[in-house]
Structures are given as structure tokens and as C-alpha cells.
Write a protein that holds these residues in place. Structure first.
Motif, mmCIF file in Angstrom:
data_model
loop_
_atom_site.group_PDB
_atom_site.id
_atom_site.type_symbol
_atom_site.label_atom_id
_atom_site.label_comp_id
_atom_site.label_asym_id
_atom_site.label_seq_id
_atom_site.Cartn_x
_atom_site.Cartn_y
_atom_site.Cartn_z
ATOM 1 N N GLY A 202 -26.609 42.343 -13.065
ATOM 2 C CA GLY A 202 -25.210 42.709 -12.874
ATOM 3 C C GLY A 202 -24.265 41.529 -12.914
ATOM 4 O O GLY A 202 -23.046 41.715 -13.018
ATOM 5 N N LYS A 207 -22.104 42.829 -18.349
ATOM 6 C CA LYS A 207 -22.328 43.842 -17.331
ATOM 7 C C LYS A 207 -21.338 43.699 -16.174
ATOM 8 O O LYS A 207 -20.811 44.689 -15.647
ATOM 9 N N GLN A 211 -17.730 46.363 -15.056
ATOM 10 C CA GLN A 211 -17.597 47.038 -13.767
ATOM 11 C C GLN A 211 -16.172 47.539 -13.543
ATOM 12 O O GLN A 211 -15.950 48.530 -12.840
ATOM 13 N N HIS A 214 -15.448 51.265 -14.176
ATOM 14 C CA HIS A 214 -16.011 52.303 -13.319
ATOM 15 C C HIS A 214 -15.007 52.718 -12.253
ATOM 16 O O HIS A 214 -14.229 51.902 -11.752
ATOM 17 N N THR A 217 -17.883 51.551 -7.342
ATOM 18 C CA THR A 217 -18.840 50.459 -7.516
ATOM 19 C C THR A 217 -20.221 51.016 -7.833
ATOM 20 O O THR A 217 -20.714 51.927 -7.166
ATOM 21 N N THR A 218 -20.844 50.462 -8.869
ATOM 22 C CA THR A 218 -22.175 50.924 -9.263
ATOM 23 C C THR A 218 -23.263 49.894 -8.955
ATOM 24 O O THR A 218 -24.434 50.164 -9.151
ATOM 25 N N GLY A 226 -16.430 41.986 -10.381
ATOM 26 C CA GLY A 226 -17.185 41.905 -11.628
ATOM 27 C C GLY A 226 -16.392 41.221 -12.719
ATOM 28 O O GLY A 226 -16.930 40.394 -13.476
#
Length: 250
Positions: A202, A207, A211, A214, A217-218, A226
Motif C-alpha cells: 500500500g 497504490k 487511495q 476511494h 479507507t481501504t 496515500g
């Protein structure tokens, strides 16, 4: 300081003329918008509603599916804009006109980043609004939580990827090498590393930067955190490019 600031504008204008006159750079800049929007239309028109019915769907992130391809165009733009300096002795001519290498490099990156950011922001909003036009009752608007942030952050992300590519080109002095590294990395390697390294993946620039697209938050990084990690990667590569331009022979 005033003299240095006044010197940036004419050098930056000269760099804009270079990019405008270099067909490959100008086309790759326009492709950031054109390719992303075209893929958005294709994907939204064919599978948009079906995906929206999926209980695991993430409406906001799914709207920016085409950014997987837009980032390739951004990388290509940053690469071609910088690699033109390493063909036919162009860098020697540029440094003869602007002997202060830091000024030359900084102005070039300023123009590359500004153009990519402008096109990226337009692309971000156009992508989101276009994708929603095909979703009917499933559509969300700019008032949806995180929508404006994703549009703006997505544009910043594309600009960062263009600058990352430009800085790496300054280090390697080869556009072919940079494209051969970054395109497979963003399309393949990053996902493979993600399967192997888990959460650590991440923090890879692509990657981490995505973020911001999104709604929630993943991973261990939030949207802006991110993007900050992606910016840190880009900043490090730009510093390496600055060192290479300052200390290597033209």
C-alpha cells in the motif's frame, strides 16, 4: 530572489514552447484526457449498471476505473517531455541557453507538473460526471461523500505520476527504459507485490496515490495520506533527477 523568480517565467515559457512543438509530448498530454474519458464511456455504457448492482461495488472508486489507463498516458507524457532533452544533443543546447542547471530543471518540472495537473483536474471531473451519466438511478453526484476530493485528488495523482516519470527519465536518460520500468510496474508488478507483501504494498506510489479515489479507507493509509506517500516518492525521484542533471555531463 526577485531576479531568480523573474528568470523562472521566461525559462518556463521556453519549456512550454518545447512541449507544444514536440508532437509526441503534446499527444501524450492530450491522451491523458482522451483515453481516460473514452474508456470511461465504454466501461460505463457496457457494464456500468451491472457493476452498480453488485453488493460489493464501491460507486466512487468504480467511477475512476479508467484511471488505470490514464496514469499510463501521464507516465508517457512525463517521460517524453524529459527524454527529448537526451536526443541529438538537445540537452547541451538547453544548458547553453540556460547555464544554471537548477533553474533549467526546476522550470522544466514546473511546466510538466502544471500541464499534467491542469489536464488531470479536467480529466478527474469529466471522468466522474461522464461515468454517472450512464448509471441512471445508481448515479451519484458531486455532493456524494468524497466525490469532489476524488476528482481533485485524482488530478493531483496523475500529475505526480507524470513528474515521477520525468524525474526518473532525468536519472536514467532513457525514455524507453523508464517506460519499460513504470508501465509494467503499474499494470502488473504492483499487483503481484501486493499479493506477496500484503499491507506494505500500500506504500508503493501508485497504490498509495489511488487511495484518494476511494470513499473510505481501504488499507493503512487514508486518502490524503496515500497521496502524500505518492508525493514523497515523486519528490525523492525528482531530487535524484536534479542531482543527475547538475552533476552529469550533458
Amino acid at each position: 530572489m526577485a531576479m531568480e523568480n523573474s528568470a523562472v517565467l521566461p525559462v518556463a515559457h521556453a519549456e512550454w514552447i518545447k512541449i507544444k512543438s514536440l508532437r509526441s509530448s503534446l499527444i501524450s498530454l492530450l491522451v491523458i484526457f482522451a483515453a481516460t474519458l473514452a474508456i470511461t464511456v465504454l466501461a460505463s455504457a457496457t457494464i456500468g449498471r451491472a457493476e452498480a448492482d453488485n453488493p460489493d461495488a464501491e460507486p466512487l472508486f468504480d467511477a475512476f476505473y479508467a484511471f488505470n489507463f490514464g496514469q499510463i498516458a501521464a507516465i508517457s507524457f512525463g517521460t517524453t517531455a524529459m527524454s527529448s532533452e537526451y536526443t541529438s544533443g538537445a540537452l547541451r543546447i538547453s544548458l547553453a541557453a540556460v547555464p544554471r542547471r537548477g533553474l533549467f530543471y526546476g522550470s522544466k518540472m514546473l511546466v510538466i507538473g502544471s500541464l499534467a495537473l491542469l489536464v488531470g483536474l479536467v480529466t478527474g471531473f469529466a471522468t466522474f460526471l461522464t461515468s454517472q451519466a450512464f448509471l441512471g438511478d445508481h448515479a451519484i453526484g458531486l455532493g456524494h461523500p468524497g466525490a469532489v476530493r476524488a476528482c481533485v485528488g485524482g488530478g493531483v495523482y496523475l500529475a505526480l505520476m507524470a513528474l515521477l516519470a520525468a524525474g526518473l527519465t532525468a536519472v536514467l536518460r532513457s525514455g524507453v527504459a523508464v517506460l519499460g520500468i513504470l508501465i509494467p510496474f503499474t499494470l502488473i508488478v504492483s499487483f503481484v507485490v501486493g499479493d506477496v507483501a500484503g499491507g506494505a504494498a500500500g506504500y508503493l506510489p501508485d497504490k498509495a496515490g489511488r487511495q484518494v479515489l476511494h470513499e473510505t479507507t481501504t488499507g493503512s493509509l487514508g486518502p490524503w495520506a496515500g497521496l502524500a506517500v505518492c508525493a514523497a516518492w515523486t519528490g525523492g525521484v525528482l531530487l535524484a533527477g536534479w542531482w543527475a542533471v547538475r552533476h552529469r555531463d550533458a
